[in-house]
Design a protein around this motif. Structure first.
Motif, PDB file in Angstrom:
ATOM      1  N   GLU A 151      -7.064 -41.688   2.295  1.00 32.37           N
ATOM      2  CA  GLU A 151      -6.116 -41.880   1.492  1.00 32.37           C
ATOM      3  C   GLU A 151      -4.768 -41.176   1.861  1.00 32.37           C
ATOM      4  N   GLU A 152      -4.631 -40.143   2.237  1.00 36.84           N
ATOM      5  CA  GLU A 152      -3.576 -39.427   2.557  1.00 36.84           C
ATOM      6  C   GLU A 152      -2.686 -40.126   3.881  1.00 36.84           C
ATOM      7  N   TYR A 153      -3.475 -40.995   4.565  1.00 34.44           N
ATOM      8  CA  TYR A 153      -3.030 -41.265   5.768  1.00 34.44           C
ATOM      9  C   TYR A 153      -2.753 -42.891   5.694  1.00 34.44           C
ATOM     10  N   ARG A 154      -2.707 -43.428   4.668  1.00 30.28           N
ATOM     11  CA  ARG A 154      -2.764 -44.776   4.497  1.00 30.28           C
ATOM     12  C   ARG A 154      -1.387 -45.424   5.079  1.00 30.28           C
ATOM     13  N   SER A 155      -1.545 -46.459   5.660  1.00 31.23           N
ATOM     14  CA  SER A 155      -0.404 -47.267   6.043  1.00 31.23           C
ATOM     15  C   SER A 155      -0.667 -48.698   6.014  1.00 31.23           C
ATOM     16  N   GLU A 156       0.558 -49.563   6.041  1.00 30.79           N
ATOM     17  CA  GLU A 156       0.368 -50.959   5.933  1.00 30.79           C
ATOM     18  C   GLU A 156      -0.414 -51.536   7.063  1.00 30.79           C
TER      19      GLU A 156
ATOM     20  N   LEU B  95      -7.963 -53.591   7.983  1.00 27.16           N
ATOM     21  CA  LEU B  95      -9.039 -53.615   7.433  1.00 27.16           C
ATOM     22  C   LEU B  95      -9.231 -54.895   6.328  1.00 27.16           C
ATOM     23  N   ASN B  96      -8.229 -55.559   5.936  1.00 29.36           N
ATOM     24  CA  ASN B  96      -8.265 -56.725   5.150  1.00 29.36           C
ATOM     25  C   ASN B  96      -8.827 -57.934   5.487  1.00 29.36           C
ATOM     26  N   ILE B  97      -8.559 -57.824   7.100  1.00 27.24           N
ATOM     27  CA  ILE B  97      -9.076 -58.812   8.020  1.00 27.24           C
ATOM     28  C   ILE B  97     -10.570 -58.847   8.066  1.00 27.24           C
ATOM     29  N   VAL B  98     -11.117 -57.677   8.347  1.00 28.37           N
ATOM     30  CA  VAL B  98     -12.467 -57.455   8.337  1.00 28.37           C
ATOM     31  C   VAL B  98     -13.722 -57.091   7.353  1.00 28.37           C
ATOM     32  N   VAL B  99     -13.048 -56.661   6.369  1.00 31.48           N
ATOM     33  CA  VAL B  99     -14.320 -56.011   5.383  1.00 31.48           C
ATOM     34  C   VAL B  99     -14.124 -56.998   4.274  1.00 31.48           C
ATOM     35  N   ASP B 100     -15.448 -56.894   3.300  1.00 25.91           N
ATOM     36  CA  ASP B 100     -15.591 -57.892   2.211  1.00 25.91           C
ATOM     37  C   ASP B 100     -15.000 -57.260   1.090  1.00 25.91           C
ATOM     38  N   GLU B 101     -14.711 -55.956   0.893  1.00 27.98           N
ATOM     39  CA  GLU B 101     -14.556 -55.434  -0.040  1.00 27.98           C
ATOM     40  C   GLU B 101     -13.622 -53.912   0.249  1.00 27.98           C
ATOM     41  N   THR B 102     -12.974 -53.341  -0.679  1.00 27.22           N
ATOM     42  CA  THR B 102     -12.548 -51.821  -0.555  1.00 27.22           C
ATOM     43  C   THR B 102     -12.821 -51.259  -1.864  1.00 27.22           C
ATOM     44  N   ILE B 103     -13.568 -49.998  -1.433  1.00 25.13           N
ATOM     45  CA  ILE B 103     -14.170 -49.262  -2.450  1.00 25.13           C
ATOM     46  C   ILE B 103     -13.144 -47.655  -2.647  1.00 25.13           C
ATOM     47  N   VAL B 104     -12.850 -47.674  -3.784  1.00 23.87           N
ATOM     48  CA  VAL B 104     -11.996 -46.325  -3.736  1.00 23.87           C
ATOM     49  C   VAL B 104     -12.885 -45.157  -4.396  1.00 23.87           C
ATOM     50  N   ALA B 105     -13.336 -44.280  -3.356  1.00 24.23           N
ATOM     51  CA  ALA B 105     -14.264 -43.219  -3.813  1.00 24.23           C
ATOM     52  C   ALA B 105     -13.486 -42.278  -4.861  1.00 24.23           C
ATOM     53  N   ALA B 106     -14.286 -42.380  -6.092  1.00 21.37           N
ATOM     54  CA  ALA B 106     -13.599 -41.626  -7.242  1.00 21.37           C
ATOM     55  C   ALA B 106     -14.698 -41.289  -8.121  1.00 21.37           C
TER      56      ALA B 106
ATOM     57  N   SER C   3     -22.986 -56.395   4.533  1.00 22.22           N
ATOM     58  CA  SER C   3     -21.677 -56.202   3.963  1.00 22.22           C
ATOM     59  C   SER C   3     -20.795 -55.361   5.043  1.00 22.22           C
ATOM     60  N   ALA C   4     -19.534 -55.619   4.744  1.00 23.14           N
ATOM     61  CA  ALA C   4     -18.675 -54.637   5.657  1.00 23.14           C
ATOM     62  C   ALA C   4     -17.750 -53.913   4.392  1.00 23.14           C
ATOM     63  N   VAL C   5     -17.550 -52.936   4.230  1.00 24.12           N
ATOM     64  CA  VAL C   5     -16.520 -52.302   3.237  1.00 24.12           C
ATOM     65  C   VAL C   5     -15.579 -51.272   3.934  1.00 24.12           C
ATOM     66  N   ALA C   6     -14.549 -51.173   3.230  1.00 24.37           N
ATOM     67  CA  ALA C   6     -13.717 -50.037   3.449  1.00 24.37           C
ATOM     68  C   ALA C   6     -13.640 -49.218   2.304  1.00 24.37           C
ATOM     69  N   LEU C   7     -13.905 -47.921   2.559  1.00 25.95           N
ATOM     70  CA  LEU C   7     -14.116 -46.837   1.781  1.00 25.95           C
ATOM     71  C   LEU C   7     -12.916 -45.823   1.593  1.00 25.95           C
ATOM     72  N   GLN C   8     -12.124 -46.105   0.661  1.00 28.74           N
ATOM     73  CA  GLN C   8     -10.997 -45.089   0.397  1.00 28.74           C
ATOM     74  C   GLN C   8     -11.115 -43.943   0.017  1.00 28.74           C
ATOM     75  N   ILE C   9     -10.802 -42.926   0.875  1.00 27.92           N
ATOM     76  CA  ILE C   9     -11.384 -41.243   0.449  1.00 27.92           C
ATOM     77  C   ILE C   9     -10.063 -40.293   0.348  1.00 27.92           C
ATOM     78  N   ARG C  10     -10.290 -39.539  -0.630  1.00 27.60           N
ATOM     79  CA  ARG C  10      -9.330 -38.419  -0.574  1.00 27.60           C
ATOM     80  C   ARG C  10     -10.035 -37.266   0.124  1.00 27.60           C
ATOM     81  N   ALA C  11      -9.194 -36.662   0.857  1.00 27.00           N
ATOM     82  CA  ALA C  11      -9.818 -35.677   1.744  1.00 27.00           C
ATOM     83  C   ALA C  11     -10.865 -34.638   0.909  1.00 27.00           C
ATOM     84  N   GLU C  12     -10.443 -34.337  -0.280  1.00 24.32           N
ATOM     85  CA  GLU C  12     -11.230 -33.359  -1.256  1.00 24.32           C
ATOM     86  C   GLU C  12     -12.744 -33.994  -1.395  1.00 24.32           C
ATOM     87  N   HIS C  13     -12.844 -35.109  -1.411  1.00 26.87           N
ATOM     88  CA  HIS C  13     -14.165 -35.958  -1.643  1.00 26.87           C
ATOM     89  C   HIS C  13     -14.838 -36.198  -0.298  1.00 26.87           C
ATOM     90  N   TYR C  14     -14.564 -35.624   0.762  1.00 26.57           N
ATOM     91  CA  TYR C  14     -15.133 -36.277   2.071  1.00 26.57           C
ATOM     92  C   TYR C  14     -16.484 -35.702   2.279  1.00 26.57           C
TER      93      TYR C  14
END
Lengths: 189, 255
Positions: free
Chosen positions: A165-170, A176-187, A18-29
């Motif tokens: 998350e703080e530096y997200r852009s279109e 990422l959408n092209i290559v990953v199977d899933e996006t996980i939001v770390a919370a 699996s390939a996943v994108a992990l969306q992180i806030r800096a405080e959770h790094y």
């Protein structure tokens, strides 16, 4: 549930390759890093290859030591220390790449480490897509991700790509959408 | 039912280099018996690649010969990257043999700055005798450019490469001739003859991209097989030569 546990549990539901994108806030790094390296990788008995282009590997090593995480199965590909002129001490599990613009060399070092750890499955952590985007244009970065992720899938490795998350852009989301199977939001919950 | 379609392109036996990326680019390896030119400027990895080709052959049980023209083989041995897969026993068992060309010159009485056509024949025969006697299946001459300096004329260089290529091929020996060129060279060999005669050309270079210097490899020509012509970036590691495709990304200048 803490961020650390939450991330590890979500990763545990994924099949190998699996390939996943992990969306992180800096405080959770560092919670996220712990969740992947200490909880998920240990449970799955994986070798971890950590590509860092955000902060020098030594800073991560120091943090892992404070967190008392066993580093015997963790390897680093560090492409930021040399460009930052901050290679005071070399860690035995770290390979350096001169610059985050040398994307082919990043792939080659990952290839080298996967060869060295043959026999065990791997997890490759790319930290982060945002810092690589500072040094590379979208076209070459997309091409890099496409090759890297597909190559790792063929090796049955897990790929986790950090997206701050703080530096997200279109552009980054599309890439990422092209290559990953899933996006996980770390919370936490 | 539709007939089965065979998509394989060649039935020629392959000499598997053992360098995974290169074997993929060559559709399985160098066609056995080919004489190929590995060419590039200094520091591009020609000697390392050639040595690894021999080490893998020796590990597979083939007798492999490295003829060193420019550097004493003892020095070469201490300088090569300590491969994870290298076994010293390969040398002791005679599977991996190193010969210094200056010693061959001396034994043949060829201590001259320029060879005649007859002397070219003597040299080819001497190399062929070693290959025959030891049943060598893989040969590297590093570098052919240094030999060519003693031949001087295009006629003699052509004669030498044609004869050595034909002789080695008839003995089932796959050979790599290392060729040195200057970085600015617009051809694949110093004398312009070697590239036309060789069965294959592997070009190794340095590519500068936005201030980064990348080591590259490209298979320009290989008779007897379909092959990739794309440019690869390579790394010389203790696990051997590793290759990945050069990223284009619309940002390669002069690549």
């Amino acid at each position: 549930m803490s961020v650390t546990t939450n991330v590890a549990e979500k990763l545990l539901t994924l099949p190998e390759s699996s390939a996943v994108a992990l969306q992180i806030r800096a405080e959770h790094y560092f919670d996220v890093i712990r969740g992947i390296l200490d909880n998920f990788a240990v449970k799955k008995e994986l070798d971890s290859i950590y590509i860092t282009s955000t902060i020098p590997s030594q800073s991560i090593v120091n943090a892992l030591q404070v967190l008392e995480i066993d580093m015997s199965n963790i390897y680093f590909v560090d492409c930021i220390s040399q460009i930052m002129m901050s290679m005071a001490s070399k860690h035995e599990h770290t390979i350096y790449v001169e610059s985050p613009t040398m994307l082919e060399n990043l792939m080659l070092k990952v290839e080298y480490l996967t060869k060295r750890t043959e026999g065990k499955n791997d997890i490759i952590i790319l930290d982060s897509i945002n810092s690589l985007a500072i040094h590379n244009n979208t076209k070459i970065l997309s091409e890099f991700l496409h090759l890297l992720v597909n190559n790792l899938r063929a090796k049955k490795a897990y790929t986790v790509i950090f997206s701050m998350e703080e530096y997200r852009s279109e552009d980054i989301s599309n890439m990422l959408n092209i290559v990953v199977d899933e996006t996980i939001v770390a919370a936490g919950e | 039912m539709a007939p089965k379609v065979d998509l394989s392109t060649s039935t020629r036996e392959r000499c598997v280099t053992g360098i995974q990326g290169l074997d993929n680019a060559l559709d399985g390896g160098i066609p056995r018996g080919n004489t190929i030119l590995v060419t590039g400027s200094c520091g591009t990895g020609k000697t390392t690649l050639s040595l690894e080709f021999l080490v893998h052959g020796a590990l597979d049980g083939e007798t492999c010969l490295f003829i060193s023209v420019t550097e004493a083989s003892s020095k070469l041995l201490t300088n090569i990257i300590p491969y994870d897969f290298f076994e010293e026993s390969l040398i002791k068992k005679g599977k991996l043999i190193f010969v210094d060309m200056p010693v061959v010159y001396e034994r043949l009485g060829l201590n001259k700055l320029e060879f005649s056509l007859e002397e070219v024949d003597v040299l080819v025969r001497a190399v062929a005798d070693i290959v025959k006697e030891m049943d060598v299946k893989r040969l590297v001459i590093d570098s052919i450019t240094s030999v060519c300096y003693r031949l001087r004329t295009q006629e003699k260089i052509r004669d030498f490469i044609l004869k050595i290529g034909a002789t080695l091929s008839s003995l089932g020996c796959t050979s790599v001739l290392v060729s040195e060129i200057s970085p600015a060279e617009e051809r694949y060999s110093l004398f312009g003859v070697e590239e036309a005669i060789a069965d294959g050309i592997i070009f190794m270079g340095n590519l500068e991209r936005r201030g980064d210097l990348l080591r590259t490899l490209q298979v320009v020509k290989m008779r007897g097989t379909q092959h990739s012509r794309t440019k690869y970036v390579l790394d010389l590691t203790s696990a051997g030569v590793l290759l990945v495709p050069l990223l284009k990304g619309g940002s390669v200048a002069g690549g």
